[in-house]
Design an enzyme around this catalytic site. Structure first.
Site, PDB file in Angstrom:
ATOM      1  N   LEU A 113       0.865  -1.208  -0.038  1.00  0.00           N
ATOM      2  CA  LEU A 113      -0.188  -0.227   0.078  1.00  0.00           C
ATOM      3  C   LEU A 113       0.995   1.336  -0.084  1.00  0.00           C
ATOM      4  CD1 LEU A 113      -2.724  -0.952   2.634  1.00  0.00           C
ATOM      5  CD2 LEU A 113      -2.806  -1.235   0.091  1.00  0.00           C
ATOM      6  N   ASP A 114       0.449   2.295  -0.732  1.00  0.00           N
ATOM      7  CA  ASP A 114       1.272   3.545  -0.718  1.00  0.00           C
ATOM      8  C   ASP A 114       1.377   4.047   0.655  1.00  0.00           C
ATOM      9  OD1 ASP A 114       1.322   3.596  -3.446  1.00  0.00           O
ATOM     10  OD2 ASP A 114      -0.442   4.662  -3.734  1.00  0.00           O
ATOM     11  N   LYS A 115       2.410   4.771   0.786  1.00  0.00           N
ATOM     12  CA  LYS A 115       2.792   5.346   2.401  1.00  0.00           C
ATOM     13  C   LYS A 115       1.480   6.062   2.879  1.00  0.00           C
ATOM     14  CE  LYS A 115       5.254   9.075   4.586  1.00  0.00           C
ATOM     15  NZ  LYS A 115       6.187   9.942   4.762  1.00  0.00           N
TER      16      LYS A 115
END
Length: 328
Positions: free
Chosen positions: A147-149
């Site tokens: 998942l993106d940051k």
């Protein structure tokens, strides 16, 4: 055939029978020792950790001959390159094979230049300790998907090589049940639909992804509008038929509905923001991250075959923004 029960390291011995003969050696060993993936077996052969009738054997593709004895000497997992760090995160499920967690927004998944420490991998190494039996010969967690940051939500991480291999195959074959919740600018029409288009690197900005006419990878996002907000925003559910980098963010931006707060794909104030009451507009424009949450993840347990399903509500900041959008 005999093998050790310790799946982290040790010696495994195989006497090749007539029935097993003729197969590629790496394929045969992976079949007989299922706790080791074929790529891991191949690496062990090439590194000199396999013998055939007492002589070091380095040809993974050689057919196995009946009557020969193959010995696989699996070394103990090397310490992970990232160091463990005590970083809090919410655990939804854990056993000897895998861990399911609710990743908070702001936490980078894997160490990279600029984020060498303070990542989810560092947190997992500290939390799991000796229960990490090794991925690819290193004592580290197996990141199956990312998942993106600044995206929150459900993730599954493998603790063994077998689980890592099986889950990776399921993700690649699209056998995973997963959905996201997002707050976007405007209201997509129709209320249920699909966004598609190949995704590749933006030629003008290598930090961004984009819909590309040539090359890239096919991508398909199915969406449903769950709740419109006065024509200026919407709560949507997204289901991924593919799993490309920034897929939801790219597809919604390209179709005129960028995610609220997206620092990469929202470059200007959307025209529909003029329809918002001033306090609501300010809250949306000041939201510090993309309003995206991985809400649901279902998969088959790689060892037991049990169907597992996990769902989590969006974090507090997302829910607060949703209430503000719907208060007018």
């Amino acid at each position: 055939m005999t093998s050790v029960t310790d799946t982290t390291c040790g010696v495994r011995t195989l006497l090749v029978s007539e029935e097993l003969a003729g197969q590629r050696t790496d394929r045969l060993l992976a079949l007989c020792f299922p706790d080791l993936s074929r790529s891991r077996i191949k690496g062990l052969i090439e590194a000199g950790h396999v013998t055939r009738d007492g002589a070091v054997f380095r040809e993974p593709a050689d057919p196995a001959r009946a009557g020969v004895t193959l010995v696989v000497d699996v070394p103990a997992p090397a310490p992970a390159t990232p160091v463990g760090e005590i970083i809090p995160f919410s655990i939804l499920y854990e056993d000897s094979d895998l861990i399911v967690l609710d990743k908070p927004a702001g936490l980078v998944v894997h160490p990279a230049p600029g984020n060498e420490t303070g990542t989810l991998v560092n947190a997992l190494i500290a939390h799991c300790g000796d229960s990490l039996v090794g991925i690819g010969g290193e004592k580290r967690p197996g990141i199956v998907h990312r998942l993106d940051k600044d995206t929150s939500g459900v993730m599954v991480v493998a603790k063994t090589e077998k689980a890592h291999h099986a889950l990776s195959e399921d993700f690649a074959a699209r056998r995973i049940d997963r959905s996201y919740l997002a707050l976007c600018w405007g209201v997509p029409i129709p209320a249920r639909g699909e966004y598609e288009g190949n995704i590749g690197r933006d030629r003008r900005d290598r930090k961004r992804m984009a819909i590309v006419g040539h090359g890239g990878k096919e991508a398909l996002t199915r969406y449903s509008v769950l709740r419109p907000f006065g024509g200026y925003a919407a709560l949507v559910e997204c289901r991924l038929a593919t799993g490309r980098t920034h897929q939801i963010r790219v597809h919604f931006s390209a179709n005129g509905h960028p995610l609220i707060g997206d620092p990469v794909y929202l470059r200007r104030i959307p025209a529909v923001a003029r329809k918002c009451p001033s306090e609501t507009r300010d809250a949306a424009l000041d939201f510090p991250r993309q309003a995206l949450h991985a809400a649901r993840l279902g998969f088959t347990h790689p060892r037991t075959g049990e169907a597992l399903l996990f769902e989590t509500p969006p974090p507090e900041d997302f829910q607060t923004l949703e209430l503000q959008l719907g208060s007018d």
